[in-house]
Design an enzyme around this catalytic site. Structure first.
Site, PDB file in Angstrom:
ATOM      1  N   ARG A  30     -25.841 -55.473 -40.253  1.00 38.33           N
ATOM      2  CA  ARG A  30     -26.731 -56.544 -39.823  1.00 38.33           C
ATOM      3  C   ARG A  30     -28.080 -56.099 -39.260  1.00 38.33           C
ATOM      4  O   ARG A  30     -28.843 -56.929 -38.764  1.00 38.33           O
ATOM      5  CB  ARG A  30     -26.051 -57.482 -38.820  1.00 38.33           C
ATOM      6  CG  ARG A  30     -24.899 -58.226 -39.423  1.00 38.33           C
ATOM      7  CD  ARG A  30     -24.520 -59.438 -38.678  1.00 38.33           C
ATOM      8  NE  ARG A  30     -24.147 -59.184 -37.300  1.00 38.33           N
ATOM      9  CZ  ARG A  30     -23.595 -60.090 -36.526  1.00 38.33           C
ATOM     10  NH1 ARG A  30     -23.357 -61.294 -36.986  1.00 38.33           N
ATOM     11  NH2 ARG A  30     -23.277 -59.807 -35.292  1.00 38.33           N
ATOM     12  N   ASP A  31     -28.391 -54.822 -39.330  1.00 42.56           N
ATOM     13  CA  ASP A  31     -29.723 -54.391 -38.906  1.00 42.56           C
ATOM     14  C   ASP A  31     -30.145 -53.151 -39.695  1.00 42.56           C
ATOM     15  O   ASP A  31     -30.625 -52.171 -39.126  1.00 42.56           O
ATOM     16  CB  ASP A  31     -29.760 -54.116 -37.404  1.00 42.56           C
ATOM     17  CG  ASP A  31     -31.184 -54.116 -36.826  1.00 42.56           C
ATOM     18  OD1 ASP A  31     -32.087 -54.707 -37.471  1.00 42.56           O
ATOM     19  OD2 ASP A  31     -31.380 -53.538 -35.748  1.00 42.56           O
ATOM     20  N   VAL A  32     -29.942 -53.222 -41.018  1.00 40.05           N
ATOM     21  CA  VAL A  32     -30.334 -52.099 -41.872  1.00 40.05           C
ATOM     22  C   VAL A  32     -31.851 -52.122 -41.997  1.00 40.05           C
ATOM     23  O   VAL A  32     -32.436 -53.113 -42.432  1.00 40.05           O
ATOM     24  CB  VAL A  32     -29.672 -52.188 -43.268  1.00 40.05           C
ATOM     25  CG1 VAL A  32     -30.153 -51.058 -44.165  1.00 40.05           C
ATOM     26  CG2 VAL A  32     -28.158 -52.164 -43.136  1.00 40.05           C
TER      27      VAL A  32
END
Length: 167
Positions: free
Chosen positions: A114-116
């Site tokens: 969720r935070d690539v």
């Protein structure tokens, strides 16, 4: 949000990265600890060269701080390399493929990073291969209790357009 330090055990030359997160106190501290604990448990389920391995986690400072001990990956984050223009097109394609393989492994385990983003990818100095790090916003299908429906998490500049628009 936290800070990452390089640690070395006495008598052993291997280095580790230690992520420290301030939990604070009150009701919000319990939620911050639950998210941090979920990050540690989710990472412990993953075994892939493209995902930073976790070794231990816990509380320190009378429960004011959480720590997560992981492998230290010698290299630079992808954002720094891109900003300095140090990557050829072939190197970038190799990195993109490596990220895709790592994410496939993560998703097969029922986990979403969720935070690539480039800052959360370390490119190994020795092989040039990517390693995903900073799973602080992880979603694990085994425990979705900390995320409300329609809640946006992540760095907006790197989010999928359908998440931002609600589609």
């Amino acid at each position: 949000m936290g800070a990452v330090f390089i640690a070395r055990l006495e008598g052993i030359e291997a280095r580790h990265a230690v992520k420290i997160v301030a939990l604070g106190d009150g009701p919000a501290a319990a939620t911050r600890w639950a998210r941090f604990e979920r990050e540690a448990h989710s990472l412990s389920r993953l075994n892939h060269a493209g995902v930073v391995p976790v070794h231990a986690f816990g509380l320190v400072g009378d429960g004011e701080f959480g720590y997560l001990a992981m492998d230290w990956v010698k290299g630079e984050n992808l954002e720094e390399l891109q900003d300095r223009g140090l990557l050829s097109q072939d190197q970038e394609l190799k990195i993109i493929a490596g990220i895709a393989y790592a994410l496939a492994h993560v998703h097969d385990a029922g986990i979403m990073h969720r935070d690539v983003k480039p800052a959360n990818v370390i490119v190994r100095a020795d092989t040039g291969l990517p390693v995903l790090c900073d799973f602080g916003l992880v979603r694990d299908e085994r425990d979705a209790s900390l995320t409300k429906s329609q809640q946006l998490l992540g760095t907006p500049r790197f989010m999928a357009p359908e998440l931002v628009t609600g589609d």
